[in-house]
Design an enzyme around this catalytic site. Sequence first.
Site, PDB file in Angstrom:
ATOM      1  N   GLY A 197       6.902  -5.750  10.042  1.00  0.00           N
ATOM      2  CA  GLY A 197       6.680  -4.380  10.508  1.00  0.00           C
ATOM      3  C   GLY A 197       6.646  -4.306  12.023  1.00  0.00           C
ATOM      4  O   GLY A 197       5.967  -3.455  12.609  1.00  0.00           O
ATOM      5  N   SER A 248       7.930  -1.158  15.137  1.00  0.00           N
ATOM      6  CA  SER A 248       7.245   0.045  15.599  1.00  0.00           C
ATOM      7  C   SER A 248       5.740  -0.104  15.396  1.00  0.00           C
ATOM      8  O   SER A 248       5.270  -1.048  14.755  1.00  0.00           O
ATOM      9  CB  SER A 248       7.746   1.293  14.841  1.00  0.00           C
ATOM     10  OG  SER A 248       7.378   1.227  13.472  1.00  0.00           O
ATOM     11  N   ILE A 296       1.795  -0.626  15.200  1.00  0.00           N
ATOM     12  CA  ILE A 296       0.892  -1.742  15.429  1.00  0.00           C
ATOM     13  C   ILE A 296       1.653  -3.056  15.573  1.00  0.00           C
ATOM     14  O   ILE A 296       1.351  -3.864  16.461  1.00  0.00           O
ATOM     15  CB  ILE A 296      -0.128  -1.848  14.276  1.00  0.00           C
ATOM     16  CG1 ILE A 296      -1.069  -0.639  14.290  1.00  0.00           C
ATOM     17  CG2 ILE A 296      -0.922  -3.146  14.354  1.00  0.00           C
ATOM     18  CD1 ILE A 296      -1.893  -0.500  13.021  1.00  0.00           C
ATOM     19  N   SER A 302      -6.388  -1.229   5.845  1.00  0.00           N
ATOM     20  CA  SER A 302      -6.794   0.085   6.331  1.00  0.00           C
ATOM     21  C   SER A 302      -8.220   0.324   5.884  1.00  0.00           C
ATOM     22  O   SER A 302      -8.704  -0.331   4.953  1.00  0.00           O
ATOM     23  CB  SER A 302      -5.867   1.163   5.743  1.00  0.00           C
ATOM     24  OG  SER A 302      -6.371   2.459   5.983  1.00  0.00           O
ATOM     25  N   TYR A 328      -1.050   5.982  -0.765  1.00  0.00           N
ATOM     26  CA  TYR A 328      -1.247   5.018   0.319  1.00  0.00           C
ATOM     27  C   TYR A 328      -2.591   4.319   0.158  1.00  0.00           C
ATOM     28  O   TYR A 328      -2.686   3.091   0.249  1.00  0.00           O
ATOM     29  CB  TYR A 328      -1.173   5.748   1.653  1.00  0.00           C
ATOM     30  CG  TYR A 328      -1.495   4.902   2.864  1.00  0.00           C
ATOM     31  CD1 TYR A 328      -0.521   4.114   3.475  1.00  0.00           C
ATOM     32  CD2 TYR A 328      -2.776   4.908   3.425  1.00  0.00           C
ATOM     33  CE1 TYR A 328      -0.810   3.346   4.581  1.00  0.00           C
ATOM     34  CE2 TYR A 328      -3.075   4.144   4.536  1.00  0.00           C
ATOM     35  CZ  TYR A 328      -2.092   3.364   5.118  1.00  0.00           C
ATOM     36  OH  TYR A 328      -2.394   2.605   6.218  1.00  0.00           O
TER      37      TYR A 328
END
Length: 335
Positions: free
Chosen positions: A17, A20, A22, A145, A158
């Site tokens: 990832g 873009s 983090i 998260s 999510y």
Amino acid sequence: MTLVLKPLAEQVMVITGASSGIGLVAAKLAAARGAKVVLVARNDASLTEAVEAIRAAGGDAISAVADVGDIAAVRAAAAKAVGHYGRIDTWVNDAGSAIYAKLVDTPLDEHQRLFQTNYFGVVHGALTAIPYLRDTGGAIITVGSIASDLPSPILSAYAASKHAVKGFVDALRMELTADAVPIAITLIKPAGIDTPIAQHAANHVDGEALIPAPVYDPALVAEAILDAAEHVRRDITVGGAGRLQVLLGTHFPALLDRLAGVMIPAMSDKTRPKTESTTLFEPEQRGQERSGVQPGRKTSVYTAAERHPIALRSIALAGIAGATLLAFRRSRTRK
């Protein structure tokens, strides 16, 4: 057995990832501090741009194009890292997508794709990294998260995927500990972070999707990742306000349920048009570090203290002592 991780400047770090948000911020910061970095993502153009920026700043980096939902592609990226640098010391699972929709309105193909990226991307990354780290030691760091601990309306699929990620990471840590495998397993749990995740999401609500407040700068998460690459950490929550939200949801779940009616309207801005494209299935948008819409807080006292356990315990003890003293004085006053 005490696991000692290498200094960052001596590490080869793979970050998924990394085109873009983090992942990109963490890759640039790691390279600036001397790590050799392998950036992994689906967007070749954005990866090339990121690697060129890192090299121009004096860093050492390469890229590997891979969809984390495809374990063969993830294994090929790892092989490229080892072929170029000779080893892997830290693996960072950061790739992720989002959907803004009520569960009953979430298209099943999108729901499945979200889990393929958010959950199976972590599974594929960990299973790929373990054989490279088993003998020499190292760290597997996963960006979850606060939604790993907290349900959310609208970002519900999510949140479900992040709950699954936490379950996998915690169980993996237990099993590797039982087998005395010298790999540190860390779960990073950010609050809302100023990245393009809302702009990249599949959006089925009216208006522009928003990152749930309060919003923090991605550099705070990058710092937590680099800290976990050098020091054995079980988990790190980024953003004290996010930690308070988790405590509210844990101890007062019925109250959180009733707050859903307030939370849902805050998830989008109906005065602005919604983004029609999404990176859920294909990397249609160029990578960027921040949203450009919701500037994030650049400091978090809680997160800084959490990375220094002695300081955190001292703060907690000071708070308990202060509360005890206050209660004692009040009791004396009543007498």
